[in-house]
Design a protein around this motif. Structure first.
Motif, mmCIF file in Angstrom:
data_model
loop_
_atom_site.group_PDB
_atom_site.id
_atom_site.type_symbol
_atom_site.label_atom_id
_atom_site.label_comp_id
_atom_site.label_asym_id
_atom_site.label_seq_id
_atom_site.Cartn_x
_atom_site.Cartn_y
_atom_site.Cartn_z
ATOM 1 N N GLU A 149 0.845 -1.187 0.000
ATOM 2 C CA GLU A 149 0.000 0.000 0.000
ATOM 3 C C GLU A 149 0.880 1.236 0.000
ATOM 4 O O GLU A 149 2.086 1.158 0.249
ATOM 5 N N ARG A 150 0.258 2.362 -0.277
ATOM 6 C CA ARG A 150 1.009 3.617 -0.415
ATOM 7 C C ARG A 150 0.545 4.606 0.641
ATOM 8 O O ARG A 150 -0.649 4.856 0.781
ATOM 9 N N PHE A 151 1.512 5.153 1.409
ATOM 10 C CA PHE A 151 1.189 6.198 2.375
ATOM 11 C C PHE A 151 0.668 7.424 1.629
ATOM 12 O O PHE A 151 1.125 7.732 0.524
ATOM 13 N N VAL A 152 -0.247 8.131 2.228
ATOM 14 C CA VAL A 152 -0.689 9.428 1.723
ATOM 15 C C VAL A 152 -0.146 10.462 2.710
ATOM 16 O O VAL A 152 -0.545 10.481 3.872
ATOM 17 N N TRP A 153 0.776 11.281 2.246
ATOM 18 C CA TRP A 153 1.387 12.308 3.087
ATOM 19 C C TRP A 153 0.721 13.653 2.823
ATOM 20 O O TRP A 153 0.494 14.015 1.673
ATOM 21 N N CYS A 154 0.462 14.387 3.883
ATOM 22 C CA CYS A 154 -0.065 15.748 3.752
ATOM 23 C C CYS A 154 0.795 16.686 4.586
ATOM 24 O O CYS A 154 1.125 16.377 5.733
ATOM 25 N N ASP A 155 1.163 17.800 3.990
ATOM 26 C CA ASP A 155 1.950 18.811 4.685
ATOM 27 C C ASP A 155 1.045 19.948 5.127
ATOM 28 O O ASP A 155 0.232 20.438 4.344
ATOM 29 N N ILE A 156 1.237 20.372 6.365
ATOM 30 C CA ILE A 156 0.508 21.501 6.936
ATOM 31 C C ILE A 156 1.521 22.595 7.229
ATOM 32 O O ILE A 156 2.563 22.328 7.825
ATOM 33 N N ARG A 157 1.238 23.814 6.810
ATOM 34 C CA ARG A 157 2.052 24.989 7.135
ATOM 35 C C ARG A 157 1.136 26.011 7.768
ATOM 36 O O ARG A 157 0.096 26.358 7.205
ATOM 37 N N PHE A 158 1.527 26.483 8.950
ATOM 38 C CA PHE A 158 0.707 27.467 9.646
ATOM 39 C C PHE A 158 0.914 28.844 9.032
ATOM 40 O O PHE A 158 2.019 29.192 8.622
ATOM 41 N N LEU A 159 -0.163 29.630 8.965
ATOM 42 C CA LEU A 159 -0.129 30.932 8.307
ATOM 43 C C LEU A 159 -0.173 32.063 9.325
ATOM 44 O O LEU A 159 -0.739 31.919 10.404
ATOM 45 N N TYR A 160 0.375 33.185 8.932
ATOM 46 C CA TYR A 160 0.354 34.387 9.746
ATOM 47 C C TYR A 160 -0.740 35.297 9.224
ATOM 48 O O TYR A 160 -0.697 35.727 8.078
ATOM 49 N N SER A 161 -1.736 35.564 10.032
ATOM 50 C CA SER A 161 -2.833 36.482 9.685
ATOM 51 C C SER A 161 -3.441 36.190 8.319
ATOM 52 O O SER A 161 -3.655 37.101 7.521
ATOM 53 N N ASP A 162 -3.684 34.951 8.025
ATOM 54 C CA ASP A 162 -4.294 34.525 6.768
ATOM 55 C C ASP A 162 -3.480 34.891 5.536
ATOM 56 O O ASP A 162 -3.982 34.839 4.435
ATOM 57 N N GLY A 163 -2.245 35.283 5.714
ATOM 58 C CA GLY A 163 -1.421 35.685 4.576
ATOM 59 C C GLY A 163 -0.590 34.531 4.051
ATOM 60 O O GLY A 163 -0.676 33.404 4.535
ATOM 61 N N PRO A 164 0.251 34.786 3.068
ATOM 62 C CA PRO A 164 1.032 33.724 2.439
ATOM 63 C C PRO A 164 2.256 33.292 3.250
ATOM 64 O O PRO A 164 2.864 32.284 2.947
ATOM 65 N N LEU A 165 2.625 34.071 4.279
ATOM 66 C CA LEU A 165 3.822 33.733 5.041
ATOM 67 C C LEU A 165 3.562 32.547 5.965
ATOM 68 O O LEU A 165 2.502 32.433 6.559
ATOM 69 N N THR A 166 4.541 31.666 6.074
ATOM 70 C CA THR A 166 4.398 30.591 7.046
ATOM 71 C C THR A 166 4.719 31.156 8.420
ATOM 72 O O THR A 166 5.493 32.086 8.572
ATOM 73 N N TYR A 167 4.107 30.575 9.411
ATOM 74 C CA TYR A 167 4.289 31.051 10.770
ATOM 75 C C TYR A 167 4.367 29.841 11.679
ATOM 76 O O TYR A 167 4.536 28.720 11.202
ATOM 77 N N TRP A 168 4.217 30.028 12.972
ATOM 78 C CA TRP A 168 4.375 28.916 13.896
ATOM 79 C C TRP A 168 3.324 28.967 14.995
ATOM 80 O O TRP A 168 2.657 29.968 15.187
ATOM 81 N N ILE A 169 3.215 27.816 15.682
ATOM 82 C CA ILE A 169 2.369 27.720 16.867
ATOM 83 C C ILE A 169 3.248 27.190 17.992
ATOM 84 O O ILE A 169 4.286 26.570 17.742
ATOM 85 N N PRO A 170 2.860 27.419 19.245
ATOM 86 C CA PRO A 170 3.652 26.885 20.370
ATOM 87 C C PRO A 170 3.667 25.358 20.360
ATOM 88 O O PRO A 170 2.713 24.707 19.932
ATOM 89 N N LYS A 171 4.747 24.795 20.854
ATOM 90 C CA LYS A 171 4.927 23.344 20.868
ATOM 91 C C LYS A 171 3.801 22.654 21.643
ATOM 92 O O LYS A 171 3.354 21.574 21.260
ATOM 93 N N GLU A 172 3.323 23.281 22.724
ATOM 94 C CA GLU A 172 2.253 22.674 23.525
ATOM 95 C C GLU A 172 1.000 22.471 22.675
ATOM 96 O O GLU A 172 0.355 21.420 22.744
ATOM 97 N N ASP A 173 0.640 23.489 21.871
ATOM 98 C CA ASP A 173 -0.517 23.365 20.984
ATOM 99 C C ASP A 173 -0.273 22.288 19.930
ATOM 100 O O ASP A 173 -1.161 21.499 19.606
ATOM 101 N N ALA A 174 0.952 22.267 19.398
ATOM 102 C CA ALA A 174 1.287 21.281 18.357
ATOM 103 C C ALA A 174 1.208 19.859 18.908
ATOM 104 O O ALA A 174 0.701 18.957 18.221
ATOM 105 N N MET A 175 1.655 19.651 20.133
ATOM 106 C CA MET A 175 1.602 18.312 20.724
ATOM 107 C C MET A 175 0.149 17.884 20.961
ATOM 108 O O MET A 175 -0.197 16.719 20.743
ATOM 109 N N ARG A 176 -0.694 18.815 21.373
ATOM 110 C CA ARG A 176 -2.108 18.501 21.566
ATOM 111 C C ARG A 176 -2.742 18.103 20.236
ATOM 112 O O ARG A 176 -3.443 17.093 20.133
ATOM 113 N N ILE A 177 -2.451 18.879 19.183
ATOM 114 C CA ILE A 177 -2.989 18.584 17.848
ATOM 115 C C ILE A 177 -2.480 17.225 17.367
ATOM 116 O O ILE A 177 -3.241 16.402 16.859
ATOM 117 N N LYS A 178 -1.187 16.985 17.525
ATOM 118 C CA LYS A 178 -0.574 15.704 17.116
ATOM 119 C C LYS A 178 -1.275 14.542 17.814
ATOM 120 O O LYS A 178 -1.653 13.555 17.173
#
Length: 197
Positions: A149-178
């Protein structure tokens, strides 16, 4: 000469007040840099074979992502593209694959602990692309009614104020989401992408 002394004195007093005003009204500057591993810029999510883009979007909509993001579906930019699922108690196929790999001197299965996933009563083994085209490997899988079988990979990039720039979230939030995402039966694992200076 006293006029010049008066002007110099007034200038020095005004300059002193100006310097004091600047020193006391200026906002403090934070010279400490945050820990780069506390800033998560995105995620790589490893889905099961056959998960559609609309299913991925539905899964992500049910998670509080805390920030807007951009999602790229089915990127498969890693070496982890293919996998097989084997019953945890089925030692026959594992022994046969190990024996054939030694005889053929081929690395069909990427067997490091990071590449083996346990899900319920099954192990998911990452398979090399070379193996997906090897007749002997495929014959062994056919014998045990296992398919690649084939893995389906999806990349998520966080945005800054709905704009095109990538941004970040705190590690605690990321661990909860993960942790929330990895509870979904269609997801094998979630890798975090940190911001590094």
């Amino acid at each position: 000469m006293s006029n010049i002394k008066k002007e110099i004195t007034v200038f020095i007093v005004v300059l002193s007040f100006l310097i004091l005003w600047v020193l006391f009204t200026q906002a403090p500057i934070n010279t400490s840099t945050p820990d780069p591993e506390s800033q998560v810029a995105g995620m790589a999510i490893q889905f099961k074979d056959g998960v559609s883009e609309s299913e991925v979007k539905a899964i992500l909509q049910n998670i509080n992502m805390t920030r807007n993001y951009r999602m790229r579906y089915d990127t498969n930019t890693t070496d982890e593209r293919y996998y097989i699922t084997v019953d945890k108690d089925n030692w026959d196929i594992r022994n046969e694959l190990n024996k054939a790999m030694k005889e053929e001197k081929k690395d069909w299965i990427i067997s490091s602990p990071a590449h083996v996933i346990r899900t319920g009563d099954y192990y998911v083994f990452t398979v090399s692309e070379q193996a997906t085209q090897d007749e002997k490997f495929l014959a062994i899988l056919d014998k045990y009614d296992i398919r690649v079988e084939r893995f389906v990979w999806c990349d998520i990039r966080f945005l800054y104020s709905d704009g095109p720039l990538t941004y970040w979230i705190p590690k605690e939030d990321a661990m909860r989401i993960k942790n929330e995402l990895e509870k979904n039966e269609n997801i094998f694992t979630v890798y975090l992408s940190y911001i590094f200076p």
